[in-house]
Design a protein around this motif. Sequence first.
Motif, PDB file in Angstrom:
ATOM      1  N   LEU A   3      39.607  34.674  44.110  1.00 23.00           N
ATOM      2  CA  LEU A   3      39.061  33.352  43.810  1.00 23.00           C
ATOM      3  C   LEU A   3      39.215  32.462  45.028  1.00 23.00           C
ATOM      4  O   LEU A   3      40.274  32.433  45.661  1.00 23.00           O
ATOM      5  CB  LEU A   3      39.783  32.732  42.608  1.00 23.00           C
ATOM      6  N   GLN A   4      38.161  31.706  45.318  1.00 25.10           N
ATOM      7  CA  GLN A   4      38.176  30.790  46.448  1.00 25.10           C
ATOM      8  C   GLN A   4      37.834  29.394  45.939  1.00 25.10           C
ATOM      9  O   GLN A   4      36.696  29.144  45.541  1.00 25.10           O
ATOM     10  CB  GLN A   4      37.160  31.220  47.505  1.00 25.10           C
ATOM     11  N   ALA A   5      38.830  28.517  45.954  1.00 21.48           N
ATOM     12  CA  ALA A   5      38.623  27.151  45.490  1.00 21.48           C
ATOM     13  C   ALA A   5      38.294  26.239  46.663  1.00 21.48           C
ATOM     14  O   ALA A   5      38.779  26.432  47.779  1.00 21.48           O
ATOM     15  CB  ALA A   5      39.874  26.649  44.780  1.00 21.48           C
ATOM     16  N   SER A  20      34.845  23.551  43.286  1.00 23.13           N
ATOM     17  CA  SER A  20      34.184  24.838  43.062  1.00 23.13           C
ATOM     18  C   SER A  20      35.208  25.952  43.138  1.00 23.13           C
ATOM     19  O   SER A  20      36.177  25.868  43.892  1.00 23.13           O
ATOM     20  CB  SER A  20      33.107  25.082  44.118  1.00 23.13           C
ATOM     21  N   CYS A  21      34.972  26.999  42.377  1.00 26.01           N
ATOM     22  CA  CYS A  21      35.821  28.187  42.411  1.00 26.01           C
ATOM     23  C   CYS A  21      34.892  29.396  42.407  1.00 26.01           C
ATOM     24  O   CYS A  21      34.300  29.722  41.368  1.00 26.01           O
ATOM     25  CB  CYS A  21      36.768  28.215  41.226  1.00 26.01           C
ATOM     26  N   TRP A  35      40.976  25.795  35.164  1.00 26.97           N
ATOM     27  CA  TRP A  35      41.524  24.945  36.218  1.00 26.97           C
ATOM     28  C   TRP A  35      42.885  24.424  35.754  1.00 26.97           C
ATOM     29  O   TRP A  35      43.028  23.961  34.622  1.00 26.97           O
ATOM     30  CB  TRP A  35      40.609  23.765  36.514  1.00 26.97           C
ATOM     31  N   THR A  77      30.529  31.420  39.934  1.00 26.10           N
ATOM     32  CA  THR A  77      31.267  30.241  40.373  1.00 26.10           C
ATOM     33  C   THR A  77      31.485  29.309  39.196  1.00 26.10           C
ATOM     34  O   THR A  77      30.602  29.135  38.357  1.00 26.10           O
ATOM     35  CB  THR A  77      30.490  29.508  41.485  1.00 26.10           C
ATOM     36  N   TYR A  94      44.106  24.275  41.049  1.00 27.69           N
ATOM     37  CA  TYR A  94      44.010  25.725  41.177  1.00 27.69           C
ATOM     38  C   TYR A  94      43.054  26.276  40.124  1.00 27.69           C
ATOM     39  O   TYR A  94      43.083  25.841  38.968  1.00 27.69           O
ATOM     40  CB  TYR A  94      45.382  26.371  40.951  1.00 27.69           C
ATOM     41  N   CYS A  95      42.248  27.252  40.514  1.00 26.86           N
ATOM     42  CA  CYS A  95      41.462  27.963  39.521  1.00 26.86           C
ATOM     43  C   CYS A  95      42.120  29.307  39.236  1.00 26.86           C
ATOM     44  O   CYS A  95      42.817  29.879  40.089  1.00 26.86           O
ATOM     45  CB  CYS A  95      40.017  28.158  39.955  1.00 26.86           C
ATOM     46  N   TRP A 114      44.521  34.149  40.722  1.00 24.68           N
ATOM     47  CA  TRP A 114      44.557  32.744  41.115  1.00 24.68           C
ATOM     48  C   TRP A 114      43.878  32.529  42.452  1.00 24.68           C
ATOM     49  O   TRP A 114      43.954  33.375  43.355  1.00 24.68           O
ATOM     50  CB  TRP A 114      46.017  32.275  41.230  1.00 24.68           C
ATOM     51  N   GLY A 115      43.240  31.371  42.580  1.00 26.41           N
ATOM     52  CA  GLY A 115      42.773  30.931  43.866  1.00 26.41           C
ATOM     53  C   GLY A 115      43.837  30.095  44.554  1.00 26.41           C
ATOM     54  O   GLY A 115      44.868  29.759  43.960  1.00 26.41           O
ATOM     55  N   THR A 118      43.397  23.412  46.008  1.00 25.41           N
ATOM     56  CA  THR A 118      42.595  22.447  46.754  1.00 25.41           C
ATOM     57  C   THR A 118      43.093  21.066  46.356  1.00 25.41           C
ATOM     58  O   THR A 118      43.201  20.746  45.180  1.00 25.41           O
ATOM     59  CB  THR A 118      41.085  22.632  46.496  1.00 25.41           C
TER      60      THR A 118
END
Length: 124
Positions: A3-5, A20-21, A35, A77, A94-95, A114-115, A118
């Motif tokens: 995951l990329q937040a 965004s995630c 989230w 996403t 965090y997502c 987990w991402g 952010t």
Amino acid sequence: VQLQASGGGSVQTGGSLRLSCAASGPIYSYYIMTWFRQTPGKEREFVAAIRWSGGTTSYADSVKGRFTISKDNAKITVYLRMINLKPEDTADYYCAVGRPISTMMRMPSAYPFWGQGTLVTVSS
């Protein structure tokens, strides 16, 4: 699953942001994407969740009416639209994705993926 937040930033009270995630890897229909947020010295707290299949959403009382979680299946996403931001919304967001049972949906321990965080900063 990775995951990329993204999307955090600094705004004034009343401002808005969209987080965004983006997910890579298999996202199964039974997954829930969620989230959470965390401030120093406090436990990670649930913010919002969305079921990948069907799109049913759930929100913490503190963000109802101000935050909206949504998803784009094609882009894999999940978004968190935040309006009318308050200083108390300041946190690392965090997502996460997983398959929690309903009673565990708001528990960070129920999510294996987990991402990175952010940071959202809301100034008064």
